[in-house]
Enzyme design. Structure first.
Site, PDB file in Angstrom:
ATOM      1  N   HIS A  72       0.852  -1.204   0.000  1.00  0.00           N
ATOM      2  CA  HIS A  72       0.000   0.000   0.000  1.00  0.00           C
ATOM      3  C   HIS A  72       0.877   1.240   0.000  1.00  0.00           C
ATOM      4  CE1 HIS A  72      -4.174  -1.487   1.465  1.00  0.00           C
ATOM      5  NE2 HIS A  72      -3.625  -2.318   0.608  1.00  0.00           N
ATOM      6  N   TYR A 201      -9.266   5.563   7.732  1.00  0.00           N
ATOM      7  CA  TYR A 201      -9.373   5.904   9.153  1.00  0.00           C
ATOM      8  C   TYR A 201     -10.394   7.034   9.255  1.00  0.00           C
ATOM      9  CZ  TYR A 201      -4.965   3.386   9.991  1.00  0.00           C
ATOM     10  OH  TYR A 201      -3.986   2.426  10.080  1.00  0.00           O
ATOM     11  N   PRO A 293      -4.037   0.448  18.753  1.00  0.00           N
ATOM     12  CA  PRO A 293      -3.747   0.025  17.372  1.00  0.00           C
ATOM     13  C   PRO A 293      -3.887   1.107  16.310  1.00  0.00           C
ATOM     14  CG  PRO A 293      -5.815  -0.917  18.156  1.00  0.00           C
ATOM     15  CD  PRO A 293      -5.225  -0.204  19.310  1.00  0.00           C
ATOM     16  N   LYS A 297       1.070   0.020  14.959  1.00  0.00           N
ATOM     17  CA  LYS A 297       2.464  -0.064  15.389  1.00  0.00           C
ATOM     18  C   LYS A 297       2.809  -1.268  16.272  1.00  0.00           C
ATOM     19  CE  LYS A 297       4.242   3.420  13.360  1.00  0.00           C
ATOM     20  NZ  LYS A 297       3.948   2.845  12.036  1.00  0.00           N
ATOM     21  N   TYR A 385       3.955   6.636   9.874  1.00  0.00           N
ATOM     22  CA  TYR A 385       3.136   5.482   9.499  1.00  0.00           C
ATOM     23  C   TYR A 385       3.960   4.394   8.809  1.00  0.00           C
ATOM     24  CZ  TYR A 385      -1.137   3.020   8.179  1.00  0.00           C
ATOM     25  OH  TYR A 385      -2.131   2.083   8.059  1.00  0.00           O
TER      26      TYR A 385
HETATM   27  C1  LIG Z   1      -6.829  -8.256  20.197  1.00  0.00           C
HETATM   28  C2  LIG Z   1      -5.599  -7.616  19.641  1.00  0.00           C
HETATM   29  C3  LIG Z   1      -5.661  -6.909  18.438  1.00  0.00           C
HETATM   30  C4  LIG Z   1      -4.527  -6.308  17.920  1.00  0.00           C
HETATM   31  N1  LIG Z   1      -4.617  -5.599  16.758  1.00  0.00           N
HETATM   32  C5  LIG Z   1      -3.519  -4.993  16.274  1.00  0.00           C
HETATM   33  C6  LIG Z   1      -3.568  -4.240  15.084  1.00  0.00           C
HETATM   34  O1  LIG Z   1      -4.620  -4.103  14.448  1.00  0.00           O
HETATM   35  N2  LIG Z   1      -2.430  -3.637  14.648  1.00  0.00           N
HETATM   36  C7  LIG Z   1      -1.237  -3.769  15.319  1.00  0.00           C
HETATM   37  O2  LIG Z   1      -0.209  -3.250  14.892  1.00  0.00           O
HETATM   38  N3  LIG Z   1      -1.172  -4.488  16.434  1.00  0.00           N
HETATM   39  C8  LIG Z   1      -2.273  -5.095  16.919  1.00  0.00           C
HETATM   40  N4  LIG Z   1      -2.192  -5.802  18.054  1.00  0.00           N
HETATM   41  C9  LIG Z   1      -0.884  -5.908  18.679  1.00  0.00           C
HETATM   42  C10 LIG Z   1      -0.062  -7.005  18.045  1.00  0.00           C
HETATM   43  O3  LIG Z   1      -0.855  -8.121  17.764  1.00  0.00           O
HETATM   44  C11 LIG Z   1       1.047  -7.342  19.051  1.00  0.00           C
HETATM   45  O4  LIG Z   1       1.847  -6.182  19.184  1.00  0.00           O
HETATM   46  C12 LIG Z   1       1.897  -8.528  18.651  1.00  0.00           C
HETATM   47  O5  LIG Z   1       1.156  -9.725  18.724  1.00  0.00           O
HETATM   48  C13 LIG Z   1       3.103  -8.626  19.597  1.00  0.00           C
HETATM   49  O6  LIG Z   1       3.766  -9.842  19.387  1.00  0.00           O
HETATM   50  P1  LIG Z   1       4.517 -10.560  20.576  1.00  0.00           P
HETATM   51  O7  LIG Z   1       5.095 -11.799  19.967  1.00  0.00           O
HETATM   52  O8  LIG Z   1       5.421  -9.606  21.247  1.00  0.00           O
HETATM   53  O9  LIG Z   1       3.394 -10.940  21.644  1.00  0.00           O
HETATM   54  P2  LIG Z   1       2.167 -11.945  21.512  1.00  0.00           P
HETATM   55  O10 LIG Z   1       1.636 -11.954  20.122  1.00  0.00           O
HETATM   56  O11 LIG Z   1       1.258 -11.619  22.624  1.00  0.00           O
HETATM   57  O12 LIG Z   1       2.817 -13.375  21.750  1.00  0.00           O
HETATM   58  C14 LIG Z   1       3.240 -13.784  23.030  1.00  0.00           C
HETATM   59  C15 LIG Z   1       3.255 -15.296  23.071  1.00  0.00           C
HETATM   60  O13 LIG Z   1       3.739 -15.718  24.340  1.00  0.00           O
HETATM   61  C16 LIG Z   1       2.905 -16.751  24.856  1.00  0.00           C
HETATM   62  N5  LIG Z   1       2.976 -16.734  26.327  1.00  0.00           N
HETATM   63  C17 LIG Z   1       2.381 -15.858  27.165  1.00  0.00           C
HETATM   64  N6  LIG Z   1       2.680 -16.158  28.438  1.00  0.00           N
HETATM   65  C18 LIG Z   1       3.494 -17.244  28.396  1.00  0.00           C
HETATM   66  C19 LIG Z   1       4.127 -18.021  29.394  1.00  0.00           C
HETATM   67  N7  LIG Z   1       3.982 -17.731  30.698  1.00  0.00           N
HETATM   68  N8  LIG Z   1       4.884 -19.058  29.014  1.00  0.00           N
HETATM   69  C20 LIG Z   1       5.044 -19.367  27.700  1.00  0.00           C
HETATM   70  N9  LIG Z   1       4.450 -18.653  26.694  1.00  0.00           N
HETATM   71  C21 LIG Z   1       3.687 -17.613  27.048  1.00  0.00           C
HETATM   72  C22 LIG Z   1       1.523 -16.406  24.313  1.00  0.00           C
HETATM   73  O14 LIG Z   1       0.670 -17.533  24.283  1.00  0.00           O
HETATM   74  C23 LIG Z   1       1.862 -15.900  22.924  1.00  0.00           C
HETATM   75  O15 LIG Z   1       1.897 -16.927  21.958  1.00  0.00           O
HETATM   76  C24 LIG Z   1      -3.296  -6.412  18.608  1.00  0.00           C
HETATM   77  C25 LIG Z   1      -3.238  -7.106  19.795  1.00  0.00           C
HETATM   78  C26 LIG Z   1      -4.361  -7.699  20.329  1.00  0.00           C
HETATM   79  C27 LIG Z   1      -4.273  -8.432  21.646  1.00  0.00           C
END
Ligand SMILES: Cc1cc2nc3c(=O)[nH]c(=O)nc-3n(C[C@H](O)[C@H](O)[C@H](O)COP(=O)(O)OP(=O)(O)OC[C@H]3O[C@@H](n4cnc5c(N)ncnc54)[C@H](O)[C@@H]3O)c2cc1C
Length: 394
Positions: A72, A201, A293, A297, A385
């Protein structure tokens, strides 16, 4: 068990870090609380910055993204019955974003990890990090009914906001910064063609809305809703009606509706913890910070932390540069605070904070009018962005 880097969490942070390290010959094991299928069932982000796209290429997981992702070069801001396009490429010297779902990124990373035979232990219970301040940290956890000890050199806490990593750092060593917004986003996924080729948006007196997509046939729409709203109270029909009310007539008329395949409500918050490391434990992604969101980011910030930790680990293992370890947190936080600012600003400018028209709502309109009528204002939006540059380690 023994490895060089023990990674807690198989979300995008953990899987991307694991894949990048593996390709540099740095051994790692991922320990994940949930099953692989559960991890893949979470519908989340979908807009990838150029920096994250490049990092996925470096990790060797670009094939499907290039085939199915949608590059995009602009998006639209809608307010006061006006539609203004933000031409990202023109304003940033050619940068774009890639629309490719977090679920697909995760699926590609899981497949790549399986292909190289790297170990991921799913459904690991009661993961606990130990001896973080020593040279010999380790994890303990239960897996398939056995208690396992995993010895390692370093631990990457990639376990999200509710994970165990941040909680295992003594409270008096951490400072938390938080802002909770008085609303959430109700998201709906549907197998309908997106209403527009680009994201929209929209600020409206009934509340913010976002028209996004995952592919040419799959749409993702969001509505600002009060925090106490229940997803069960939102039939598909109610969702589509409300979305149409918040969009300009010409957009609403084109909206193709259909049955939802997922609906969920996510509260909006800003959160940062400092520092992002303690001894040999490094916090990565949502374990250390959350953004609302609105600026797309969250996932991208997780990728920039991964980039920093990956390059740090390569320096440590290939050049013996353990002196750089202390720089991890400060290097990440420089970029994180700027992304926090952008996400907070976009949220503040586009959402409805009061039922009545008040001083704040007039300020929002004036700000939108100003930033969209000024080249400098549009450039500010565009360069944030598409993603600010990654911070170097040295
Ligand atoms: C509902 C929702 C909607 C979102 N929408 C957007 C969006 O539209 N745009 C955007 O940019 N971002 C969005 N985000 C944010 C984005 O999804 C996150 O920033 C991203 O998933 C971060 O990745 P991560 O791997 O750091 O954490 P996570 O994706 O949270 O992964 C963490 C992992 O660790 C595991 N875990 C947790 N605790 C333990 C433990 N004690 N032991 C072992 N494993 C564990 C979990 O099961 C998970 O698999 C959204 C987040 C949520 C919750």
């Amino acid at each position: 068990m023994k490895t060089q880097v023990a990674i807690i969490g198989a979300g995008p942070s953990g899987l991307l870090l694991g894949q990048l390290l593996q390709r540099q010959g740095i051994d790692n094991i991922i320990v994940e609380r949930r099953s692989g299928d559960y991890v893949l069932s979470r519908i989340r982000a979908g807009v990838l910055e150029q920096g994250m796209v490049d990092l996925l290429r470096e990790a060797g997981v670009d094939q499907r993204m290039d085939e199915e992702g949608l590059p995009h070069d602009g998006f639209e801001l809608v307010f006061d019955n006006r539609r203004v396009r933000v031409p990202l490429d023109k304003l940033t010297g050619g940068s774009k974003v890639m629309v490719y779902g977090q679920t697909e990124v995760t699926r590609d990373l899981m497949a790549a990890r399986e292909a190289v035979g790297a170990t991921t232990l799913y459904e690991a219970d009661n993961v606990q990090p130990h001896s973080l301040e020593s040279e010999h940290p380790y994890l303990t956890f239960e897996h398939n009914g056995e208690t396992i000890r995993l010895d390692c050199d370093y631990i990457a806490g990639c376990d999200g906001y509710h994970g165990v990593s941040r909680q295992s750092i003594p409270q008096d060593r951490l400072k938390e910064f938080e802002k909770v917004y008085p609303f959430g986003w109700l998201g709906m996924l549907s197998d309908t063609p997106p209403v527009s080729d680009e994201l929209i948006y929209a600020s409206h007196e009934r509340g913010f809305s976002l028209c996004s997509m995952r592919s040419a046939t799959r749409s993702r729409y969001y509505l600002q809703v009060p925090l106490d709203e229940k997803v069960e109270d939102w039939s598909d029909e109610r969702f589509w009606d409300e979305l149409k009310r918040r969009l300009p007539d010409d957009v609403a008329d084109k909206l193709v509706t259909g049955p939802s395949i997922e609906k969920s409500i996510a509260p909006l918050r800003s959160f940062v913890v400092e520092p992002m490391q303690h001894g040999r434990l490094f916090l990565v992604g949502d374990a250390a910070h959350i953004v609302p969101p609105t600026g797309a980011k969250g996932l991208n910030l997780a990728a920039s932390d991964v980039n920093t930790l990956y390059r740090l680990m390569v320096k440590v293992y290939q050049e013996g540069r353990t002196d750089l370890i202390e720089r991890y947190s400060a290097t990440c936080l420089k970029r994180i605070w700027k992304a926090e600012r952008f996400s907070w600003w976009m949220t503040s400018m586009l959402h409805n904070f009061s039922e009545e028209e008040d001083f704040n709502s007039r300020m929002q309109l004036a700000e939108l009018d100003y930033v969209t009528s000024s080249q400098a204002g549009l450039t500010t939006i565009a360069e944030n962005y598409v993603g600010l540059p990654y911070e170097p380690l040295e």
